[in-house]
Structures are given as structure tokens and as C-alpha cells.
Design a protein around this motif. Structure first.
Motif, PDB file in Angstrom:
ATOM      1  N   VAL A  53       0.819  -1.219   0.000  1.00 32.21           N
ATOM      2  CA  VAL A  53       0.000   0.000   0.000  1.00 32.21           C
ATOM      3  C   VAL A  53       0.849   1.265   0.000  1.00 32.21           C
ATOM      4  CG1 VAL A  53      -1.982  -1.102   1.105  1.00 32.21           C
ATOM      5  CG2 VAL A  53      -0.239   0.016   2.518  1.00 32.21           C
ATOM      6  N   LEU A  54       2.170   1.098  -0.060  1.00 34.03           N
ATOM      7  CA  LEU A  54       3.083   2.239  -0.035  1.00 34.03           C
ATOM      8  C   LEU A  54       3.959   2.276  -1.283  1.00 34.03           C
ATOM      9  CD1 LEU A  54       4.307   1.930   3.659  1.00 34.03           C
ATOM     10  CD2 LEU A  54       2.646   3.579   2.762  1.00 34.03           C
ATOM     11  N   LEU A  55       4.270   3.477  -1.714  1.00 31.82           N
ATOM     12  CA  LEU A  55       5.254   3.718  -2.764  1.00 31.82           C
ATOM     13  C   LEU A  55       6.374   4.517  -2.100  1.00 31.82           C
ATOM     14  CD1 LEU A  55       2.793   4.771  -5.591  1.00 31.82           C
ATOM     15  CD2 LEU A  55       4.200   2.709  -5.572  1.00 31.82           C
ATOM     16  N   VAL A  56       7.554   3.914  -2.021  1.00 31.49           N
ATOM     17  CA  VAL A  56       8.681   4.537  -1.332  1.00 31.49           C
ATOM     18  C   VAL A  56       9.633   5.109  -2.371  1.00 31.49           C
ATOM     19  CG1 VAL A  56      10.602   4.164   0.265  1.00 31.49           C
ATOM     20  CG2 VAL A  56       8.441   2.924   0.585  1.00 31.49           C
ATOM     21  N   GLY A  57       9.751   6.432  -2.401  1.00 33.15           N
ATOM     22  CA  GLY A  57      10.676   7.089  -3.313  1.00 33.15           C
ATOM     23  C   GLY A  57      11.991   7.385  -2.621  1.00 33.15           C
ATOM     24  N   ASP A  60      10.563  10.699  -0.913  1.00 31.48           N
ATOM     25  CA  ASP A  60       9.147  10.863  -0.619  1.00 31.48           C
ATOM     26  C   ASP A  60       8.466   9.529  -0.363  1.00 31.48           C
ATOM     27  OD1 ASP A  60       9.015  13.744  -1.045  1.00 31.48           O
ATOM     28  OD2 ASP A  60       9.368  13.270  -3.157  1.00 31.48           O
ATOM     29  N   LEU A  61       7.244   9.618   0.160  1.00 28.76           N
ATOM     30  CA  LEU A  61       6.431   8.446   0.444  1.00 28.76           C
ATOM     31  C   LEU A  61       5.019   8.731  -0.039  1.00 28.76           C
ATOM     32  CD1 LEU A  61       6.222   5.666   1.894  1.00 28.76           C
ATOM     33  CD2 LEU A  61       5.608   6.941   3.962  1.00 28.76           C
ATOM     34  N   TRP A  62       4.420   7.772  -0.728  1.00 26.42           N
ATOM     35  CA  TRP A  62       3.060   7.918  -1.240  1.00 26.42           C
ATOM     36  C   TRP A  62       2.225   6.714  -0.833  1.00 26.42           C
ATOM     37  CZ3 TRP A  62       7.379   8.580  -4.293  1.00 26.42           C
ATOM     38  CH2 TRP A  62       7.593   9.864  -4.819  1.00 26.42           C
ATOM     39  N   ALA A  63       0.921   6.935  -0.743  1.00 28.90           N
ATOM     40  CA  ALA A  63      -0.031   5.841  -0.621  1.00 28.90           C
ATOM     41  C   ALA A  63      -0.345   5.390  -2.039  1.00 28.90           C
ATOM     42  CB  ALA A  63      -1.294   6.299   0.089  1.00 28.90           C
ATOM     43  N   THR A  64      -0.331   4.092  -2.274  1.00 30.98           N
ATOM     44  CA  THR A  64      -0.594   3.563  -3.610  1.00 30.98           C
ATOM     45  C   THR A  64      -1.983   3.974  -4.071  1.00 30.98           C
ATOM     46  OG1 THR A  64       0.797   1.668  -3.114  1.00 30.98           O
ATOM     47  CG2 THR A  64      -0.684   1.442  -4.969  1.00 30.98           C
ATOM     48  N   GLY A  65      -2.065   4.409  -5.312  1.00 34.95           N
ATOM     49  CA  GLY A  65      -3.353   4.753  -5.901  1.00 34.95           C
ATOM     50  C   GLY A  65      -3.770   3.664  -6.871  1.00 34.95           C
ATOM     51  N   SER A  66      -4.048   4.055  -8.083  1.00 32.98           N
ATOM     52  CA  SER A  66      -4.450   3.108  -9.123  1.00 32.98           C
ATOM     53  C   SER A  66      -3.238   2.692  -9.943  1.00 32.98           C
ATOM     54  CB  SER A  66      -5.490   3.761 -10.033  1.00 32.98           C
ATOM     55  OG  SER A  66      -6.600   4.160  -9.265  1.00 32.98           O
ATOM     56  N   ASP A 107      -2.804   8.632  -9.287  1.00 35.17           N
ATOM     57  CA  ASP A 107      -3.660   8.909  -8.126  1.00 35.17           C
ATOM     58  C   ASP A 107      -2.947   8.560  -6.825  1.00 35.17           C
ATOM     59  OD1 ASP A 107      -5.666   9.744  -9.783  1.00 35.17           O
ATOM     60  OD2 ASP A 107      -6.867   7.938  -9.606  1.00 35.17           O
ATOM     61  N   ALA A 108      -1.626   8.448  -6.851  1.00 26.49           N
ATOM     62  CA  ALA A 108      -0.884   8.212  -5.607  1.00 26.49           C
ATOM     63  C   ALA A 108      -0.957   9.490  -4.776  1.00 26.49           C
ATOM     64  CB  ALA A 108       0.562   7.863  -5.925  1.00 26.49           C
ATOM     65  N   ARG A 109      -1.153   9.321  -3.481  1.00 31.76           N
ATOM     66  CA  ARG A 109      -1.282  10.477  -2.590  1.00 31.76           C
ATOM     67  C   ARG A 109      -0.061  10.540  -1.679  1.00 31.76           C
ATOM     68  NH1 ARG A 109      -5.078   7.244  -2.925  1.00 31.76           N
ATOM     69  NH2 ARG A 109      -4.892   6.340  -0.858  1.00 31.76           N
ATOM     70  N   ALA A 110       0.514  11.730  -1.567  1.00 35.18           N
ATOM     71  CA  ALA A 110       1.675  11.913  -0.703  1.00 35.18           C
ATOM     72  C   ALA A 110       1.297  11.615   0.745  1.00 35.18           C
ATOM     73  CB  ALA A 110       2.210  13.334  -0.822  1.00 35.18           C
ATOM     74  N   VAL A 111       2.202  10.938   1.447  1.00 31.14           N
ATOM     75  CA  VAL A 111       2.012  10.644   2.865  1.00 31.14           C
ATOM     76  C   VAL A 111       2.899  11.611   3.639  1.00 31.14           C
ATOM     77  CG1 VAL A 111       2.383   8.928   4.680  1.00 31.14           C
ATOM     78  CG2 VAL A 111       1.466   8.226   2.465  1.00 31.14           C
ATOM     79  N   ASP A 112       2.276  12.387   4.513  1.00 32.37           N
ATOM     80  CA  ASP A 112       3.023  13.309   5.371  1.00 32.37           C
ATOM     81  C   ASP A 112       2.250  13.478   6.674  1.00 32.37           C
ATOM     82  OD1 ASP A 112       0.909  15.129   4.777  1.00 32.37           O
ATOM     83  OD2 ASP A 112       2.035  15.975   3.120  1.00 32.37           O
ATOM     84  N   ASP A 113       2.675  14.406   7.508  1.00 31.92           N
ATOM     85  CA  ASP A 113       2.019  14.594   8.802  1.00 31.92           C
ATOM     86  C   ASP A 113       0.555  14.998   8.662  1.00 31.92           C
ATOM     87  OD1 ASP A 113       4.262  13.865  10.195  1.00 31.92           O
ATOM     88  OD2 ASP A 113       5.024  15.919  10.339  1.00 31.92           O
ATOM     89  N   GLU A 114       0.244  15.803   7.652  1.00 31.21           N
ATOM     90  CA  GLU A 114      -1.143  16.247   7.452  1.00 31.21           C
ATOM     91  C   GLU A 114      -2.007  15.172   6.804  1.00 31.21           C
ATOM     92  OE1 GLU A 114      -1.801  20.042   5.627  1.00 31.21           O
ATOM     93  OE2 GLU A 114       0.054  20.836   6.503  1.00 31.21           O
ATOM     94  N   HIS A 115      -1.413  14.366   5.953  1.00 35.21           N
ATOM     95  CA  HIS A 115      -2.127  13.308   5.230  1.00 35.21           C
ATOM     96  C   HIS A 115      -1.398  11.982   5.450  1.00 35.21           C
ATOM     97  CE1 HIS A 115      -2.812  17.139   3.077  1.00 35.21           C
ATOM     98  NE2 HIS A 115      -4.055  16.731   3.135  1.00 35.21           N
ATOM     99  N   PRO A 116      -1.671  11.309   6.558  1.00 33.82           N
ATOM    100  CA  PRO A 116      -0.923  10.089   6.868  1.00 33.82           C
ATOM    101  C   PRO A 116      -1.265   8.891   6.001  1.00 33.82           C
ATOM    102  CG  PRO A 116      -2.623  10.477   8.498  1.00 33.82           C
ATOM    103  CD  PRO A 116      -2.621  11.667   7.593  1.00 33.82           C
TER     104      PRO A 116
END
Length: 152
Positions: A53-57, A60-66, A107-116
Motif C-alpha cells: 500500500v506504499l510507494l517509497v521514493g 518521498d512516500l506515497w499511498a498507492t493509488g491506481s 492517483d498516488a497520494r503523498a504521505v506526510d504529517d497532514e495526510h498520513p
């Protein structure tokens, strides 16, 4: 070791040499190009390791989208609207620079403190919500398992 930055740094080091996937984002044409018929595309914006469920750059870190495969647009008689939409997205990615048949994430969404995203903090522990049903696992163990799968 429940510090997110330390967990991700360790994961990145262990993923060295593992193939990455590309993440795309919609790019609208400039107004002047739109006047001449240019259409939106999905262009590559980053590379990352796909770990469930994660994309690790690299940073950066993203939540997997489509996830889809890029394909040249061809006229087809799809019955379902959802098939038409996926075909249009595949074509946008092909026009945006993804190779025919290349898997891409959008549609990957960045994971950060505001959007975990799928990450949850419980006290000093970091957990990951790895399923739609809401099952939680310790992030360190989740990353260990996914890295092992990626390396195999």
C-alpha cells in the motif's frame, strides 16, 4: 525502531538494486496548445519502490493509488463506462511518455504529517493499514515482508 524517517532510510538501503515503478500525474496542456487540440496527458513525475500500500521514493512516500499499463489509444467498442475510462487513462499515459505496456501508478497520494494515508500512530508505534478492511500491522514488520517479496 519506530521512527518513520529511520524506517524509510533502512528500507531504501535494503531496496538498492530492486527495480522501481514510475508514478504519473495528469498534466494539462497550456492554453495555446489546447486551442490547437492538445489533450491532457499523464506524465512521469517520480520513481518509487512499490511495497504493497506504499510507494517509497528516494525522498518521498506515497499511498498507492491506481495501477494500469500504458497503451496506445485505439477505438474499441467497450460496453462498460469504466472500461472506456481505463482505456482513456492508459492512452493519456502513453501520450505522456510511458512505454507501451509499462506499468504506472497514478492517483498516488503523498504521505506526510497532514495526510498520513495508510499510516497510523498509536503511541510511539507506527502501524500501516494494509487492507481495505482496516487491518493494522507494525510498519517495521510490514516493510520487512514487502522488501523480501520485492527482492525475490
Amino acid at each position: 525502531m519506530d521512527d518513520l524517517d529511520a524506517l524509510l532510510a533502512d528500507a531504501r538501503a535494503r531496496l538498492d538494486g530492486v527495480a522501481k515503478v514510475r508514478i504519473g500525474a495528469v498534466r494539462e496542456p497550456r492554453r495555446i496548445r489546447r486551442a490547437f487540440g492538445a489533450r491532457p496527458v499523464i506524465a512521469p513525475v517520480a520513481d518509487a519502490w512499490h511495497l504493497g500500500v506504499l510507494l517509497v521514493g528516494e525522498a518521498d512516500l506515497w499511498a498507492t493509488g491506481s495501477v494500469l499499463r500504458a497503451a496506445e489509444e485505439v477505438r474499441r467498442g467497450y460496453t462498460a463506462e469504466s472500461q472506456r475510462e481505463r482505456a482513456a487513462i492508459r492512452g493519456m499515459a502513453f501520450r505522456g511518455g510511458f512505454a507501451e505496456g509499462e506499468t504506472f501508478h497514478y492517483d498516488a497520494r503523498a504521505v506526510d504529517d497532514e495526510h498520513p494515508g495508510p499510516l497510523v500512530r498509536q503511541g510511539d508505534r507506527i502501524l500501516v493499514r494494509w487492507s481495505p478492511a482496516g487491518f493494522l500491522a507494525p510498519l517495521e514488520a510490514y516493510l520487512d515482508e514487502r522488501i523480501q517479496l520485492a527482492r525475490d
